[in-house]
Design an enzyme around this catalytic site. Structure first.
Site, PDB file in Angstrom:
ATOM      1  N   HIS A 146      40.331  52.820  30.374  1.00  0.00           N
ATOM      2  CA  HIS A 146      40.328  51.457  30.926  1.00  0.00           C
ATOM      3  C   HIS A 146      38.940  51.123  31.462  1.00  0.00           C
ATOM      4  CE1 HIS A 146      41.714  47.836  32.872  1.00  0.00           C
ATOM      5  NE2 HIS A 146      41.241  48.262  34.031  1.00  0.00           N
ATOM      6  N   LYS A 167      35.090  43.917  37.241  1.00  0.00           N
ATOM      7  CA  LYS A 167      34.483  44.554  36.059  1.00  0.00           C
ATOM      8  C   LYS A 167      34.229  43.541  34.952  1.00  0.00           C
ATOM      9  CE  LYS A 167      37.836  47.483  35.543  1.00  0.00           C
ATOM     10  NZ  LYS A 167      38.653  47.113  36.731  1.00  0.00           N
ATOM     11  N   ASP A 185      38.908  46.027  28.760  1.00  0.00           N
ATOM     12  CA  ASP A 185      40.228  46.476  29.191  1.00  0.00           C
ATOM     13  C   ASP A 185      40.600  47.834  28.596  1.00  0.00           C
ATOM     14  OD1 ASP A 185      42.582  46.117  30.747  1.00  0.00           O
ATOM     15  OD2 ASP A 185      43.672  45.709  28.895  1.00  0.00           O
ATOM     16  N   GLU A 210      38.698  39.265  29.189  1.00  0.00           N
ATOM     17  CA  GLU A 210      39.591  38.568  30.118  1.00  0.00           C
ATOM     18  C   GLU A 210      38.918  38.441  31.478  1.00  0.00           C
ATOM     19  OE1 GLU A 210      43.956  38.974  32.289  1.00  0.00           O
ATOM     20  OE2 GLU A 210      43.105  40.664  31.191  1.00  0.00           O
ATOM     21  N   ARG A 250      24.785  58.175  49.302  1.00  0.00           N
ATOM     22  CA  ARG A 250      23.654  57.257  49.162  1.00  0.00           C
ATOM     23  C   ARG A 250      22.588  57.800  48.213  1.00  0.00           C
ATOM     24  NH1 ARG A 250      21.790  52.947  52.278  1.00  0.00           N
ATOM     25  NH2 ARG A 250      19.554  52.562  52.137  1.00  0.00           N
TER      26      ARG A 250
END
Length: 323
Positions: A146, A167, A185, A210, A250
């Site tokens: 995904h 995303k 997707d 999408e 970090r």
């Protein structure tokens, strides 16, 4: 190798156009498949197809001009014995290549034993190369993941993260900046080599992205042909994380990787927060990854410089005390 469901009929259907195959005998053997034990022990597609070889009868047998010439020189008894041994062990099918005509007795034996016999004008070497590549693809390990898979600066980049992090919106912004969409997707990944994983879009989702509030966007229609890609090698994974993610480091001293089909893929984590230009950050991550692949590690270089400065400072202080 895993070849479940692969039959003579399926191989013929998938390759008939490219190899100009004709099915001349053994039509009843359409469901014939590789021997299960033989296929399981095969380490590569090179074990599954090759020139006529009586020592390896379970593989696809390709007969070109040299093999047919050799066969025709044999006496009737030797022909009958050798072909009988070969046919008895049920190879998936035989291919007569180089535009050669199948010997009548071989064609008759294939008909009686329901052994598929194909002919083609293509050279035997080209047939073997094509079928090996085909078998490698259909038997290769694969997984569906995904995320949004993009071509960014010529590098395959998979953007991952939990639902609602943006995303697809990030993918849309990167596309508007000139990069290309491979899949949104669901991304199908196939490992085609020791260090080669290829990602493609499922046919149903081809060219589609999408975006919440906008619905489905046809990227090819909106941005043009150059905004989409058929496939890419995955080289980088970008993991989007929330600002309050306590595991975020970090300055990670060690490179982070994500296991994809047994191959470690370099991964970077980017925090999502208001005001951050994620598209620029992703582009910078890609450029930095390109440098790393060329042997340039900015963090390591900085640490080396810092270490050298500290050592020089320590030496200077020591000399000062001596004075």
């Amino acid at each position: 190798m895993e070849l479940t469901g692969v039959t003579s009929q399926s191989i013929f259907d998938d390759n008939a156009a490219d190899l100009k195959l004709s099915w001349v005998a053994g039509l009843e053997g359409a469901d014939r498949a590789f021997d299960v034990e033989f296929a399981r022990e095969a380490t590569s597609a090179a074990d599954l197809v090759g020139h006529l070889n009586l020592i390896h009868p379970n593989r696809i047998q390709v007969l070109g001009k040299p093999e047919i010439t050799y066969y025709q020189r044999l006496d009737d008894e030797t022909r009958k014995r050798q072909m009988g041994e070969l046919i008895l062990l049920e190879p998936p099918f035989l291919v007569i290549a180089d535009g050669m005509e199948p010997p009548p007795d071989l064609e008759l034996r294939c008909t009686r034993s329901s052994t598929p016999l194909f002919t083609t004008p293509v050279s035997s070497a080209a047939v073997i190369d094509h079928l090996r590549l085909y078998l490698s693809r259909i038997s290769a390990p694969r997984v569906t993941m995904h995320g949004v898979f993009l071509d960014i600066l010529g590098m395959g980049v998979l953007i991952m993260g939990e639902s609602g992090l943006g995303k697809s919106e990030l993918g849309l912004e990167l596309i508007s900046r000139g990069h290309g969409l491979v899949a949104d997707d669901a991304v199908d990944f196939v490992r085609l080599g020791p260090d080669f994983i290829e990602g493609r879009c499922p046919p149903l989702l081809q060219n589609l992205l999408e975006v919440r509030g906008l619905g489905l966007l046809d990227i090819k229609t909106i941005f043009g042909e150059t905004a989409v890609r058929r496939k890419m090698k995955i080289k980088l994974v970008v993991q989007l994380v929330r600002r309050n993610d306590g595991e975020f480091e970090r300055l990670p001293l060690d490179s982070q990787y994500l296991d994809v089909l047994g191959l470690p893929i370099h991964m970077v984590k980017i925090q999502v927060a208001a005001g951050r230009n994620l598209a620029v950050l992703v582009e910078a991550a890609v450029r930095n990854t390109i440098l790393r692949l060329r042997g340039i590690d900015t963090l390591r270089d900085f640490m080396d410089r810092q270490r050298a400065a500290m050592q020089a400072d320590a030496v200077s202080r020591g000399q000062g005390r001596l004075l």
